[in-house]
Design a protein around this motif. Structure first.
Motif, short mmCIF file in Angstrom:
data_model
loop_
_atom_site.label_atom_id
_atom_site.label_comp_id
_atom_site.label_asym_id
_atom_site.label_seq_id
_atom_site.Cartn_x
_atom_site.Cartn_y
_atom_site.Cartn_z
N VAL A 39 -22.36 29.38 5.04
CA VAL A 39 -21.27 30.21 4.54
C VAL A 39 -20.03 29.90 5.34
CG1 VAL A 39 -22.75 32.10 3.74
CG2 VAL A 39 -21.94 32.09 6.10
N THR A 40 -18.91 30.45 4.91
CA THR A 40 -17.66 30.26 5.63
C THR A 40 -17.73 30.95 6.99
OG1 THR A 40 -16.43 30.20 3.55
CG2 THR A 40 -15.18 30.63 5.55
N MET A 41 -17.31 30.24 8.03
CA MET A 41 -17.35 30.78 9.38
C MET A 41 -16.00 30.56 10.03
SD MET A 41 -21.14 29.68 10.77
CE MET A 41 -20.78 27.94 10.67
N THR A 47 -18.20 37.55 9.30
CA THR A 47 -17.94 36.11 9.43
C THR A 47 -17.71 35.67 10.87
OG1 THR A 47 -17.04 36.01 7.19
CG2 THR A 47 -16.42 34.25 8.69
N GLN A 103 -20.01 32.91 13.21
CA GLN A 103 -19.48 31.76 13.95
C GLN A 103 -19.92 31.81 15.42
OE1 GLN A 103 -17.42 29.04 12.91
NE2 GLN A 103 -18.05 28.37 14.94
N GLU A 112 -20.01 43.47 2.08
CA GLU A 112 -19.91 42.29 2.94
C GLU A 112 -21.18 41.45 2.86
OE1 GLU A 112 -17.73 40.15 6.09
OE2 GLU A 112 -17.15 41.81 4.80
N LEU A 120 -21.60 37.51 1.22
CA LEU A 120 -22.22 36.37 1.89
C LEU A 120 -23.33 35.76 1.03
CD1 LEU A 120 -22.44 37.67 5.58
CD2 LEU A 120 -20.87 35.94 4.66
N GLU A 170 -21.73 33.82 -1.79
CA GLU A 170 -21.17 32.56 -1.31
C GLU A 170 -22.25 31.52 -1.04
OE1 GLU A 170 -18.25 30.88 2.28
OE2 GLU A 170 -18.85 32.99 2.20
#
Length: 453
Positions: free
Chosen positions: A48-50, A287, A291, A396, A400, A403
């Motif tokens: 996923v986007t981090m 997010t 990360q 949220e 995720l 995504e």
């Protein structure tokens, strides 16, 4: 000379591999070594986007949202003076011809002497006082009605003040049966006595701790799930945790509260006079936590792949999550994998995602348990605020998941089709055409044709 050239080539190859190990997952960083089918079959780069983000600042609002629109500051004496002096309408409109005379008489004669000296004037003044009292009550009732309406519209900003005022009224009436005196006492107190909050303590008032909805409810839920008092702040060791769900994730209520405030932020309420009624702090979401966890998991996995650390249970646990463990077989297979860098990073991102989602789901369970605390459950404003935070957390988590699924579907769509068709063309070009059914056909073509007799 040949050995020297080969050594230089190997050195450049290994040097490029070491540089690439610290780069993010992308095709350009992997060069020609990465297998395209591997990259797209796992869904591309990271799960996923981090990205990183700091803690958000608190914002104070509601400085002008007084709990009762200062209706308690209305003065009956001032109202009567204004009525009799003609500053406001009411008695002036009814008896405009005698207001000035009544004002002079009241200033020079007591009421009894005035009644004997001028009964008609005394009656006029009495009627004026009654009229002023009616106007005062009507105005105050209108102010209260506006306050109640604003409480419905403004929600949390004024609702907590109304709750504090109602609880102060119940406590005052328990010791004072005089209705007028009880109302005056409550109006003087306002919301300074606060409201009954978690554990039965008063909060939000003057000299009291603020009402922290996310933090206090999370703390209460943590203790309730561990069968402890709601105000307990002590830590729970692994030996005494007894494989408990919440204490295995967070060892203390403070850790659970810190995670909740980092993700969801905080909503602070106060009911005291001359203080901000609402102070909010926005959360950063999940997010940045993914990360941060990804960096830790990737470092632990790289150390085992490079041989700096052994494949012990502790090192494997450091690179794993509870729902996605990393075994010795996985690490051994990655050591022999030519696409080790990409697969290791993808694996670390999935482990980080699973660990953060596990904590997020546990936070939902903790908030649900905290909302069942008796003092919270009896407060509709608190229950609504907790439900709103839980819904935000659920959204949220859902984002995720969407995504992750979207990335996998997109990566397996056109890119995989193109790769598979390319492989099919390559395999077709390598094939050998079947021979003709006739034997010695080449010699027959080269021999001259026989003349017919």
């Amino acid at each position: 000379m040949k050995l020297t050239t080969l050594a230089i080539g190997l050195t450049c190859c290994f040097g490029s591999t070491l540089v690439l190990s610290a780069a993010p997952i992308n095709v350009s960083s992997s060069g020609n070594v990465i297998g395209d089918d591997v990259l797209y079959s796992i869904g591309g780069g990271n799960a996923v986007t981090m990205g990183s983000a700091g803690n958000m600042d608190s914002i104070s609002v509601g400085g002008g949202w007084n709990n009762n629109l200062v209706c308690g500051n209305m003065s009956l004496n001032h109202t009567l003076e204004n009525q009799l002096n003609g500053a406001t309408s009411g008695f002036k409109n009814i008896m405009s011809s005698v207001v000035q005379n009544a004002t002079g008489a009241v200033a020079s004669l007591p009421a009894l002497i005035l009644q004997r000296a001028n009964p008609a004037l005394y009656n006029l003044i009495t009627n004026g006082i009654l009229q002023a009292r009616l106007d005062f009550d009507r105005s105050k009732g209108t102010c209260r009605a506006i306050g109640d309406r604003m409480a419905d519209i403004a929600g949390n900003q004024m609702g907590w003040g109304k709750l504090a005022e109602g609880q102060a009224m119940s406590q005052t009436l328990a010791s004072n049966s005089d209705a007028v005196s009880a109302v005056e006492q409550v109006e003087k107190k306002g919301g300074n006595d606060g409201v009954t909050w978690v554990g039965g303590d008063r909060a939000g008032g003057s000299g009291q701790k603020p009402i922290r909805i996310v933090g206090d409810v999370t703390k209460a839920g943590y203790n309730l799930l561990n069968k402890r008092a709601t105000g307990d702040t002590s830590s729970i060791s692994k030996d005494t945790c007894s494989n408990g769900m919440v204490c295995n994730v967070w060892s203390s209520p403070q850790e659970a509260t810190a995670f909740a405030n980092r993700v969801l932020g905080e909503q602070q309420q106060q009911t005291c006079d001359n203080c901000p009624k609402t102070v909010t702090a926005a959360g950063v979401g999940l997010t940045p936590l993914i990360q941060e966890t990804y960096d830790v998991k990737l470092k632990a996995l790289k150390e085992m792949l490079t041989g700096n650390k052994s494949l012990s249970a502790e090192n494997l646990e450091a690179a794993s999550s509870s729902s996605l463990p990393i075994t010795r077989g996985v690490v051994a297979a990655l050591k022999d994998e030519r696409d080790q860098d990409v697969l290791a990073r993808r694996l670390a991102s999935e482990v980080a995602l699973s660990e953060v989602l596990e904590k997020a789901l546990m936070l939902q369970r903790t908030l649900l348990a905290g909302s069942r605390e008796p003092n919270v459950a009896a407060n509709d404003l608190a229950v609504q605020a907790v439900d709103q935070q839980s819904s935000s957390l659920q959204q949220e988590i859902g984002n995720l998941k969407i995504e992750l699924d979207m990335r996998q579907q997109l990566a397996k769509n056109s890119p995989m089709t193109i790769i598979e068709r390319g492989k099919a063309r390559t395999e077709s070009s390598r094939g050998v055409l079947p021979g003709g059914p006739e034997t010695d056909r080449l010699n027959q073509l080269q021999s001259p044709a026989k003349s017919k007799p």
